[in-house]
Design an enzyme around this catalytic site. Structure first.
Site, PDB file in Angstrom:
ATOM      1  N   HIS A 133       0.851  -1.195   0.000  1.00 53.85           N
ATOM      2  CA  HIS A 133       0.000   0.000   0.000  1.00 53.85           C
ATOM      3  C   HIS A 133       0.877   1.232   0.000  1.00 53.85           C
ATOM      4  CE1 HIS A 133       0.867  -0.657   4.340  1.00 53.85           C
ATOM      5  NE2 HIS A 133       0.956   0.665   4.364  1.00 53.85           N
TER       6      HIS A 133
ATOM      7  N   HIS B  34      -5.718  -2.171   4.293  1.00 53.92           N
ATOM      8  CA  HIS B  34      -5.743  -0.976   3.445  1.00 53.92           C
ATOM      9  C   HIS B  34      -4.940  -1.241   2.178  1.00 53.92           C
ATOM     10  CE1 HIS B  34      -2.081  -0.614   5.648  1.00 53.92           C
ATOM     11  NE2 HIS B  34      -1.846   0.658   5.462  1.00 53.92           N
TER      12      HIS B  34
ATOM     13  N   HIS C 161       4.753   7.306   2.470  1.00 49.92           N
ATOM     14  CA  HIS C 161       5.543   6.074   2.304  1.00 49.92           C
ATOM     15  C   HIS C 161       4.881   5.108   1.345  1.00 49.92           C
ATOM     16  CE1 HIS C 161       2.815   4.736   5.645  1.00 49.92           C
ATOM     17  NE2 HIS C 161       2.867   3.575   5.028  1.00 49.92           N
TER      18      HIS C 161
ATOM     19  N   HIS D   3       1.379  -0.554  14.837  1.00 43.37           N
ATOM     20  CA  HIS D   3       0.375   0.486  14.721  1.00 43.37           C
ATOM     21  C   HIS D   3      -0.884   0.092  15.500  1.00 43.37           C
ATOM     22  CE1 HIS D   3       2.487   2.495  11.483  1.00 43.37           C
ATOM     23  NE2 HIS D   3       2.331   1.520  10.621  1.00 43.37           N
TER      24      HIS D   3
ATOM     25  N   TYR E 206       9.311   2.206   9.784  1.00 43.41           N
ATOM     26  CA  TYR E 206       9.447   3.250   8.763  1.00 43.41           C
ATOM     27  C   TYR E 206      10.922   3.616   8.647  1.00 43.41           C
ATOM     28  CZ  TYR E 206       4.412   4.448   9.000  1.00 43.41           C
ATOM     29  OH  TYR E 206       3.041   4.446   8.956  1.00 43.41           O
TER      30      TYR E 206
ATOM     31  N   GLU F 235       8.148   1.514   4.148  1.00 45.36           N
ATOM     32  CA  GLU F 235       7.735   0.763   5.327  1.00 45.36           C
ATOM     33  C   GLU F 235       7.918  -0.731   5.072  1.00 45.36           C
ATOM     34  OE1 GLU F 235       3.457   0.748   6.114  1.00 45.36           O
ATOM     35  OE2 GLU F 235       3.834   0.628   8.271  1.00 45.36           O
TER      36      GLU F 235
HETATM   37 FE   LIG Z   1       1.800   1.913   5.851  1.00 46.32          FE
END
Ligand SMILES: [Fe+2]
Length: 309
Positions: free
Chosen positions: A154, A201, A216, A248, A257, A267
């Site tokens: 993503h 996502h 990112h 997260h 990151y 990432e």
């Molecule tokens: Fe991400």
């Protein structure tokens, strides 16, 4: 779920300051597979387990950042249908001819109100992952080079007009809103996480005054241990690390990151919950955004909000 429209993020084209230094970084440190170079001087890469010719393209420029993000759609009929939907919504589109990008069919390109160029395409040569389709092994030796992510997973993009961007993805392109962070006054979304399938996502956006910025591109690892191993390899190669290894709160994904040699953040990511389109959106209040970003430390790292390329 049946996936009948947009399938996945299929390629990102990212600008780098020094092409050969960046090739060494993406090939030997991140461990991508170099699959081609074109007459424009672009270098093409894929992750070891991806089947299509490329997912990550770099070109030399005097400034870092992202040129465009492309989404693979199911077939040409869906490409036509989605382009018609964009036009009906009032968004101008252009067709980039087949072959402009190596091994890639015609692309439909449009610009979001956030300033980002997005592409849809239905055809890209399948080069395979080095594993036979009959009686396949679980991995190939290509995985054992560098960090070795599975796929481009993503991207998080920063720009203005996130509310408008959300409407385009949900009302035209068939995405749904998985999670969001509210603005401090609670009246709008400061950041949104959108899925076109059952991934937590496929793309995310955060409200930011400057258009077209890259926060990112994310590469999927196979386990939390592989994320930690990625951190080891970053340190061995003195890669500048931004945040992590940590987890997260938003998405529940495990993360590091870090920055490429040009200052493009990337990432290494693993996990996340698996939503369905009927699930209700999960909401984070801004005062808990620190937990959303870095759940154990509950820290809203300044770089997350301010450093983009
Ligand atoms: Fe991400």
């Amino acid at each position: 779920m049946a996936m009948t429209g947009v399938l996945r993020p299929g390629h990102a084209q990212v600008r780098v300051l020094d092409l050969e230094e960046s090739v060494r970084f993406y090939r030997d440190v991140l461990g991508l597979v170099e699959t081609g170079r074109d007459a424009q001087g672009r270098v093409y890469f894929k992750c070891w387990d991806e089947r299509d010719h490329h997912s990550y393209v770099i070109r030399e420029s005097d400034r870092a950042g992202i040129d465009f993000l492309g989404f693979r759609v199911l077939d040409k009929a869906n490409l036509d249908r989605l382009e018609a939907g964009l036009k009906a919504y009032g968004i101008a589109t252009e067709r980039i001819p087949a072959g402009e990008m190596l091994e890639t069919g015609e692309r439909v390109r449009f610009t979001l109100p956030s300033g980002h160029a997005i592409e849809l395409y239905a055809e890209k040569t399948k080069v395979g992952n080095g594993i036979p389709l009959i009686n396949p092994a679980p991995w190939s030796l290509q995985r054992e080079h560098g960090i070795g992510p599975v796929r481009l997973d993503h991207a998080l993009l920063y720009g203005p007009n996130v509310a408008e961007v959300q409407k385009i993805f949900t009302e035209v392109l068939g995405f749904y809103l998985v999670e969001r962070v509210l603005t401090p006054d609670g009246n709008a979304n400061a950041a949104i996480w959108l899925s076109c399938g059952q991934k937590v996502h496929d793309i995310a956006f955060a409200e930011y005054p400057e258009p077209g910025k890259l926060h990112h591109c994310s590469f999927l690892m196979e386990s939390w241990e592989q994320v930690l191993r990625a951190g080891d390899i970053m340190s061995m190669n003195t890669v500048p690390v931004d945040i992590g290894p940590t987890r997260h709160g938003v998405t529940r994904g495990c993360t590091i990151y870090a920055w490429d040699p040009s200052g493009n953040r990337f990432e290494t990511f693993f996990g996340g919950h698996l939503p369905y389109p009927d699930y209700e959106t999960m909401t984070w209040t801004f005062d808990n955004f620190g937990q959303g970003l870095d759940y154990p430390q509950r820290k809203l790292h300044e770089t997350f909000l301010t450093v983009v390329s």
